[in-house]
Scaffold this motif. Structure first.
Motif, mmCIF file in Angstrom:
data_model
loop_
_atom_site.group_PDB
_atom_site.id
_atom_site.type_symbol
_atom_site.label_atom_id
_atom_site.label_comp_id
_atom_site.label_asym_id
_atom_site.label_seq_id
_atom_site.Cartn_x
_atom_site.Cartn_y
_atom_site.Cartn_z
ATOM 1 N N GLY A 79 0.786 -1.223 0.000
ATOM 2 C CA GLY A 79 0.000 0.000 0.000
ATOM 3 C C GLY A 79 0.819 1.275 0.000
ATOM 4 N N GLY A 80 0.091 2.382 -0.005
ATOM 5 C CA GLY A 80 0.707 3.697 -0.001
ATOM 6 C C GLY A 80 1.182 4.110 1.376
ATOM 7 N N SER A 81 1.834 5.288 1.450
ATOM 8 C CA SER A 81 2.472 5.675 2.705
ATOM 9 C C SER A 81 2.586 7.178 2.832
ATOM 10 N N PHE A 82 2.447 7.674 4.060
ATOM 11 C CA PHE A 82 2.782 9.062 4.368
ATOM 12 C C PHE A 82 4.293 9.266 4.375
ATOM 13 N N HIS A 83 5.052 8.198 4.504
ATOM 14 C CA HIS A 83 6.502 8.294 4.559
ATOM 15 C C HIS A 83 7.097 8.426 3.159
ATOM 16 N N SER A 84 8.224 9.089 3.076
ATOM 17 C CA SER A 84 9.054 9.062 1.878
ATOM 18 C C SER A 84 9.886 7.790 1.892
ATOM 19 N N VAL A 85 10.157 7.250 0.717
ATOM 20 C CA VAL A 85 11.066 6.092 0.658
ATOM 21 C C VAL A 85 12.468 6.488 1.115
ATOM 22 N N HIS A 86 12.742 7.792 1.153
ATOM 23 C CA HIS A 86 14.058 8.261 1.585
ATOM 24 C C HIS A 86 14.160 8.396 3.106
ATOM 25 N N ASP A 87 13.067 8.099 3.818
ATOM 26 C CA ASP A 87 13.131 8.150 5.279
ATOM 27 C C ASP A 87 14.064 7.084 5.839
ATOM 28 N N ASP A 88 14.251 6.012 5.074
ATOM 29 C CA ASP A 88 15.224 4.972 5.446
ATOM 30 C C ASP A 88 14.950 4.390 6.827
ATOM 31 N N LEU A 89 13.675 4.101 7.089
ATOM 32 C CA LEU A 89 13.296 3.499 8.357
ATOM 33 C C LEU A 89 13.595 2.007 8.340
ATOM 34 N N ALA A 90 13.712 1.415 9.519
ATOM 35 C CA ALA A 90 14.103 0.004 9.608
ATOM 36 C C ALA A 90 13.127 -0.892 8.861
ATOM 37 N N TRP A 91 11.816 -0.630 9.001
ATOM 38 C CA TRP A 91 10.850 -1.492 8.322
ATOM 39 C C TRP A 91 10.871 -1.277 6.810
ATOM 40 N N GLN A 92 11.251 -0.068 6.352
ATOM 41 C CA GLN A 92 11.406 0.163 4.917
ATOM 42 C C GLN A 92 12.606 -0.605 4.371
ATOM 43 N N ARG A 93 13.703 -0.584 5.117
ATOM 44 C CA ARG A 93 14.888 -1.345 4.684
ATOM 45 C C ARG A 93 14.574 -2.825 4.625
ATOM 46 N N ALA A 94 13.811 -3.311 5.625
ATOM 47 C CA ALA A 94 13.435 -4.731 5.633
ATOM 48 C C ALA A 94 12.563 -5.070 4.430
ATOM 49 N N LEU A 95 11.645 -4.173 4.081
ATOM 50 C CA LEU A 95 10.784 -4.418 2.931
ATOM 51 C C LEU A 95 11.587 -4.443 1.635
ATOM 52 N N ILE A 96 12.535 -3.538 1.491
ATOM 53 C CA ILE A 96 13.383 -3.535 0.292
ATOM 54 C C ILE A 96 14.163 -4.838 0.184
ATOM 55 N N GLU A 97 14.724 -5.307 1.292
ATOM 56 C CA GLU A 97 15.465 -6.566 1.254
ATOM 57 C C GLU A 97 14.535 -7.743 0.962
ATOM 58 N N TRP A 98 13.328 -7.707 1.505
ATOM 59 C CA TRP A 98 12.335 -8.756 1.231
ATOM 60 C C TRP A 98 11.985 -8.778 -0.257
ATOM 61 N N LEU A 99 11.796 -7.608 -0.850
ATOM 62 C CA LEU A 99 11.497 -7.524 -2.286
ATOM 63 C C LEU A 99 12.649 -8.077 -3.117
ATOM 64 N N ARG A 100 13.844 -7.709 -2.757
ATOM 65 C CA ARG A 100 15.000 -8.203 -3.513
ATOM 66 C C ARG A 100 15.145 -9.717 -3.378
ATOM 67 N N ALA A 101 14.874 -10.230 -2.170
ATOM 68 C CA ALA A 101 14.944 -11.676 -1.969
ATOM 69 C C ALA A 101 13.869 -12.388 -2.781
ATOM 70 N N ALA A 102 12.670 -11.806 -2.826
ATOM 71 C CA ALA A 102 11.603 -12.409 -3.628
ATOM 72 C C ALA A 102 11.962 -12.402 -5.102
ATOM 73 N N ARG A 103 12.492 -11.285 -5.554
ATOM 74 C CA ARG A 103 12.832 -11.154 -6.977
ATOM 75 C C ARG A 103 13.943 -12.109 -7.375
ATOM 76 N N ALA A 104 14.845 -12.421 -6.449
ATOM 77 C CA ALA A 104 15.989 -13.281 -6.738
ATOM 78 C C ALA A 104 15.655 -14.766 -6.719
ATOM 79 N N ARG A 105 14.468 -15.111 -6.268
ATOM 80 C CA ARG A 105 14.093 -16.512 -6.203
ATOM 81 C C ARG A 105 14.014 -17.122 -7.611
ATOM 82 N N PRO A 106 14.312 -18.416 -7.736
ATOM 83 C CA PRO A 106 14.204 -19.051 -9.061
ATOM 84 C C PRO A 106 12.814 -18.942 -9.676
ATOM 85 N N ASP A 107 11.791 -18.928 -8.802
ATOM 86 C CA ASP A 107 10.426 -18.803 -9.311
ATOM 87 C C ASP A 107 9.973 -17.351 -9.449
ATOM 88 N N GLY A 108 10.845 -16.389 -9.136
ATOM 89 C CA GLY A 108 10.520 -14.976 -9.257
ATOM 90 C C GLY A 108 9.703 -14.413 -8.126
#
Length: 250
Positions: A79-108
């Motif tokens: 979903g959307g957010s009042f936060h900027s992606v540049h806020d660099d909050l811990a949960w934002q960093r975790a979400l970015i890493e989760w997305l990258r891990a999902a994208r790197a999976r053999p099944d995409g």
């Protein structure tokens, strides 16, 4: 034999406690809990009864869903957010890493749909720049210009021509990640909708939102924006299109 419902995860990143006044959403179902709002969107799209819904307020500390096992989602909306992606909050960093891990999976990874702040964080996770909108805050119901790829894309099936959506953003994706395809633009937005391939799409606008509810979100900070919204009742269809196009539903 009972058929298992497909598991659908909505990742809520509206805002960490203190980022906004929750009283501005006092009239909404669920108050300021956007996971409740999105469940209503699925109902309006006509698909709620076919899904096992898992709403997670990750900006309030809810964990990200696993990518393996029985709790792994078959589809995800961010979903959307009042936060900027540049806020660099811990949960934002975790979400970015989760997305990258999902994208790197053999099944995409699971099909993923990002909305507004979700659009920006998906693009950032895949290497695209997110910048301030030069013309200032976008706060209105506005049409988008479909690219040639967008006109042929499943995302906009069943919508008006040109389709219009609710906007509420101060930042935007300046260009798509390498290999991604732009589906819609505006003069202020060179990448208003993106197809990344592999069942991943994202949009700068808010197809999940209803006009009155979205307008009320501005009443505490910019009440002058509230009159800029009008009903566009077909927009929840994009989520139905997403689920069928990615074969989550059939």
């Amino acid at each position: 034999m009972t058929t298992r419902l497909k598991r659908f995860a909505f990742l809520g990143q509206l805002g960490a406690p203190g980022r906004y006044d929750p009283a501005i959403f006092a009239d909404e179902p669920g108050g300021d809990d956007e996971t409740v709002w999105f469940e209503g969107t699925l109902e309006r799209a006509g698909v709620r009864d076919r899904l096992e819904y898992d709403g997670r307020r990750i900006c309030h500390g809810a964990p990200l869903p696993p990518l393996d096992g029985s709790e792994a989602p078959d589809a995800v909306v961010i979903g959307g957010s009042f936060h900027s992606v540049h806020d660099d909050l811990a949960w934002q960093r975790a979400l970015i890493e989760w997305l990258r891990a999902a994208r790197a999976r053999p099944d995409g990874g699971p099909p993923i749909f990002g909305v507004c702040g979700g659009h920006q964080i998906m693009a950032k996770a895949l290497g695209a720049p997110v910048e301030t909108v030069a013309a200032g805050t976008m706060a209105a119901t506005l049409p988008v210009d479909l690219t040639e790829a967008g006109r042929a894309h499943w995302l906009f099936e069943g919508l008006d021509d040109p389709p219009a959506f609710h906007f509420g953003n101060e930042e935007h994706v300046a260009r798509p990640p390498d290999g991604a395809q732009v589906l819609a633009t505006r003069a202020e937005l060179p990448a208003a909708a993106i197809d990344y391939g592999g069942g991943w799409v994202s949009v700068q606008f808010h197809p999940e939102a209803e006009a009155d509810s979205f307008a009320r979100g501005w009443r505490g900070s910019h009440p002058e924006f509230m009159q800029n919204y009008r009903p566009v009742p077909l927009t929840p269809l994009v989520f139905k299109n997403f689920l069928y196009a990615t074969a989550v539903l059939s």
